[in-house]
Write a protein that holds these residues in place. Structure first.
Motif, short mmCIF file in Angstrom:
data_model
loop_
_atom_site.label_atom_id
_atom_site.label_comp_id
_atom_site.label_asym_id
_atom_site.label_seq_id
_atom_site.Cartn_x
_atom_site.Cartn_y
_atom_site.Cartn_z
N TYR A 42 0.97 -1.25 -0.18
CA TYR A 42 -0.05 0.04 0.02
C TYR A 42 0.84 1.11 0.03
O TYR A 42 0.51 2.28 -0.70
N GLU A 43 1.89 1.27 0.71
CA GLU A 43 2.81 2.53 0.82
C GLU A 43 3.41 2.65 -0.60
O GLU A 43 3.54 3.99 -0.72
N GLU A 44 3.72 1.70 -1.51
CA GLU A 44 4.32 2.14 -2.74
C GLU A 44 3.37 2.49 -3.38
O GLU A 44 3.58 3.57 -4.21
N MET A 45 1.96 2.11 -3.36
CA MET A 45 1.02 2.72 -4.30
C MET A 45 0.56 4.08 -3.76
O MET A 45 0.44 5.13 -4.64
N LEU A 46 0.74 4.39 -2.60
CA LEU A 46 0.43 5.95 -2.03
C LEU A 46 1.55 6.83 -2.42
O LEU A 46 1.30 7.81 -2.84
N HIS A 47 2.69 6.23 -2.52
CA HIS A 47 3.92 7.03 -2.96
C HIS A 47 3.62 7.43 -4.29
O HIS A 47 4.00 8.64 -4.78
N PHE A 48 3.23 6.50 -5.30
CA PHE A 48 3.02 6.70 -6.82
C PHE A 48 1.88 7.83 -6.51
O PHE A 48 2.17 8.77 -7.44
N VAL A 49 0.89 7.70 -6.10
CA VAL A 49 -0.31 8.58 -6.03
C VAL A 49 0.21 10.11 -5.52
O VAL A 49 -0.09 11.05 -6.20
N ASP A 50 0.89 10.09 -4.35
CA ASP A 50 1.30 11.29 -3.91
C ASP A 50 2.17 12.17 -5.14
O ASP A 50 2.26 13.34 -5.10
N THR A 51 3.29 11.47 -5.75
CA THR A 51 4.12 12.03 -6.59
C THR A 51 3.06 12.50 -7.72
O THR A 51 3.52 13.72 -8.26
N VAL A 52 2.30 11.83 -8.32
CA VAL A 52 1.73 12.19 -9.48
C VAL A 52 0.70 13.68 -9.01
O VAL A 52 0.59 14.42 -9.73
N ALA A 53 0.06 13.48 -7.72
CA ALA A 53 -0.70 14.59 -7.17
C ALA A 53 -0.05 15.82 -6.91
O ALA A 53 -0.78 16.74 -7.14
N LYS A 54 1.20 15.78 -6.97
CA LYS A 54 1.93 17.01 -6.79
C LYS A 54 1.86 17.94 -8.09
O LYS A 54 2.09 19.22 -8.00
N THR A 55 1.43 17.33 -9.35
CA THR A 55 1.53 17.80 -10.59
C THR A 55 -0.15 18.90 -10.60
O THR A 55 -0.19 19.65 -11.34
N GLY A 56 -0.94 18.51 -9.60
CA GLY A 56 -2.05 19.13 -9.42
C GLY A 56 -3.39 18.20 -9.83
O GLY A 56 -4.55 18.65 -10.06
N CYS A 57 -2.88 16.95 -10.30
CA CYS A 57 -3.76 16.00 -10.96
C CYS A 57 -4.55 15.47 -9.55
O CYS A 57 -3.78 15.30 -8.62
N ASN A 58 -5.70 15.27 -9.69
CA ASN A 58 -6.68 15.01 -8.34
C ASN A 58 -7.68 13.92 -8.43
O ASN A 58 -8.44 13.67 -7.56
N ASN A 59 -7.49 13.17 -9.67
CA ASN A 59 -8.31 12.28 -9.87
C ASN A 59 -7.63 11.07 -10.36
O ASN A 59 -6.89 11.07 -11.29
N PHE A 60 -7.85 9.91 -9.65
CA PHE A 60 -7.31 8.55 -9.87
C PHE A 60 -8.04 7.52 -9.71
O PHE A 60 -8.86 7.34 -9.09
#
Length: 340
Positions: free
Chosen positions: A152-170
Motif C-alpha cells: 500500500y505504501e508504494e501505491m501511496l507514494h505513486f499517487v502522492d508523486t503524481v498528485a503534486k502536479t495538480g492531478c486530483n483524480n485517480f
C-alpha cells in the motif's frame, strides 16, 4: 434523452465504463449511451504513436451523442502525450486519461501501461505536460501495484508523486499486475482484489477524487463501494450485460428504459453505419448482451453473431423472435400462476 455534455457538470457519483480494447469502440459507446445519459464513457486505449504517426481521425472520431466521453492515452513521452491531449481537447473530448494499468507485453515493450507504476517521477512529468497543454481534466488509471512493488505504501507514494502536479483524480484497479508470467486476461482474474487498499487511499487522501475498478458487476456492489470512494468504474459486465448501465440510473433517479425501445433508437444508427460501409457484424457484436438472462437471449446472440445477420432485415427478425419468446414465457407464467 437529455445528454450531459460536460464531465464537470455530471452529477455525482462518477460512474464510468472502463476502456476495453476492441470493445469500447464508437459503436459500443453509442449503444451504451442509450441506457444512461450520465455514465462516463471511455475510448479504447490509444497510443500516442497511433495518433501522431497514424490515422488520427480514425482513432479520435466519436459520435456527439457519446458525451461525456474520455480519451484514454497510452504513452510515456511527455511531449507526445501533451500533443495528443491538446488534439483530444480540440476534437471535443471532455477529459483525457493516462493508462498506467495495462499489463500486456506489447505495451510494456513500448513503455506503456502498468510498467509505469515503477516510474512515478516519469508519470508525474507526463501528467504535468498534459495538464499544461489543456484546460480539460487530466486523470490517471492505475493498479494498486506491480510485481514486487505491491505494498500500500508504494501505491501511496505513486499517487502522492503524481498528485503534486495538480492531478486530483485517480481511477484505481484494485489488483496488482504481475507483468511476468500472466496474460492480460489472467491479470484481470488471478491477482486477488484488494478493495480495502483503495478505500484506505481515499481515507488517507480525502482531497483527491478516488474511483474504484475491478470485478464490479451489480448495482448493489456499486452502492457498497460508494460508501468508501467517489466513483466506480465498471468493466466487462457493462459489455456483457449492458442493461446494468440502465440499472445504474438509480443514482440519478432515471426511469428504466425498455430494451426494445433501445433497439428502436439503435436501428437508424446501424443503418447509417452500414450505409457508410461498416460491416454489419462489426456493429451487432456489441449488442449481443442486450437481453442477457432473459428468455430468448441465447437465440438472439446466435442470430446476430458470427456473421449470421447479413442485412438489417435479419436484425429486425431477431427482434421479432425475441419479442415472441418473451411473450410466450409471460403467457406460460400467467397460465401456471398459483391461484389464491
Amino acid at each position: 434523452m437529455t445528454i450531459t455534455k460536460n464531465i464537470e457538470n455530471t452529477q455525482s457519483p462518477r460512474i464510468s465504463v472502463a476502456p476495453m480494447m476492441d470493445w469500447t469502440t464508437r459503436d459500443y459507446r453509442f449503444f451504451a449511451r442509450l441506457f444512461n445519459p450520465n455514465v462516463i464513457l471511455y475510448t479504447e486505449m490509444v497510443s500516442t504513436g497511433a495518433i501522431i504517426h497514424g490515422d488520427a481521425k480514425r482513432h479520435l472520431e466519436f459520435n456527439q451523442e457519446e458525451h461525456p466521453i474520455v480519451l484514454q492515452l497510452g504513452g510515456s513521452n511527455p511531449q507526445d502525450l501533451a500533443t495528443c491531449s491538446k488534439m483530444a481537447q480540440d476534437w471535443g473530448y471532455d477529459e483525457v486519461n493516462l493508462n498506467v494499468g495495462c499489463p500486456s507485453d506489447r505495451v510494456q515493450n513500448n513503455k506503456i501501461g502498468a510498467c509505469l507504476m515503477a516510474e512515478p517521477d516519469l508519470v508525474a512529468e507526463c501528467i504535468a505536460a498534459m495538464r499544461h497543454a489543456v484546460d480539460i481534466p487530466v486523470t490517471v488509471k492505475h493498479r494498486i501495484g506491480i510485481d514486487d512493488m505491491h505494498s500500500y505504501e508504494e501505491m501511496l507514494h505513486f499517487v502522492d508523486t503524481v498528485a503534486k502536479t495538480g492531478c486530483n483524480n485517480f481511477i484505481v484497479h484494485a489488483r496488482i499486475a504481475l507483468l511476468q508470467g500472466l496474460s492480460p486476461k489472467e491479470n484481470r482474474e488471478v491477482p486477488p482484489l484488494r478493495y480495502e487498499d483503495v478505500y484506505r487511499l481515499k481515507q488517507d487522501r480525502p482531497e483527491l477524487i478516488i474511483e474504484i475498478n475491478g470485478g464490479i458487476k451489480t448495482l448493489a456492489e456499486t452502492q457498497a463501494h460508494l460508501q468508501h470512494v467517489d466513483g466506480v468504474m465498471i468493466g466487462r459486465e457493462a459489455y456483457h450485460n449492458p442493461y446494468l448501465l440502465a440499472e445504474l440510473g438509480h443514482f440519478w433517479n432515471l426511469p428504466l428504459p425498455d430494451r426494445f425501445e433501445i433497439m428502436q433508437q439503435m436501428m437508424p444508427y446501424i443503418a447509417q453505419r452500414v450505409a457508410e460501409g461498416a460491416p454489419l457484424s462489426i456493429i451487432t457484436r456489441h449488442i449481443l448482451g442486450l437481453f442477457q438472462n432473459l428468455p430468448g437471449a441465447r437465440k438472439w446472440r446466435q442470430a446476430l453473431s458470427g456473421g449470421n445477420a447479413k442485412t438489417l432485415k435479419d436484425v429486425e427478425v431477431a427482434i421479432q423472435n425475441i419479442q415472441a419468446a418473451m411473450q410466450r414465457t409471460e403467457n406460460y407464467l400467467q397460465e401456471h400462476a398459483v391461484q389464491p
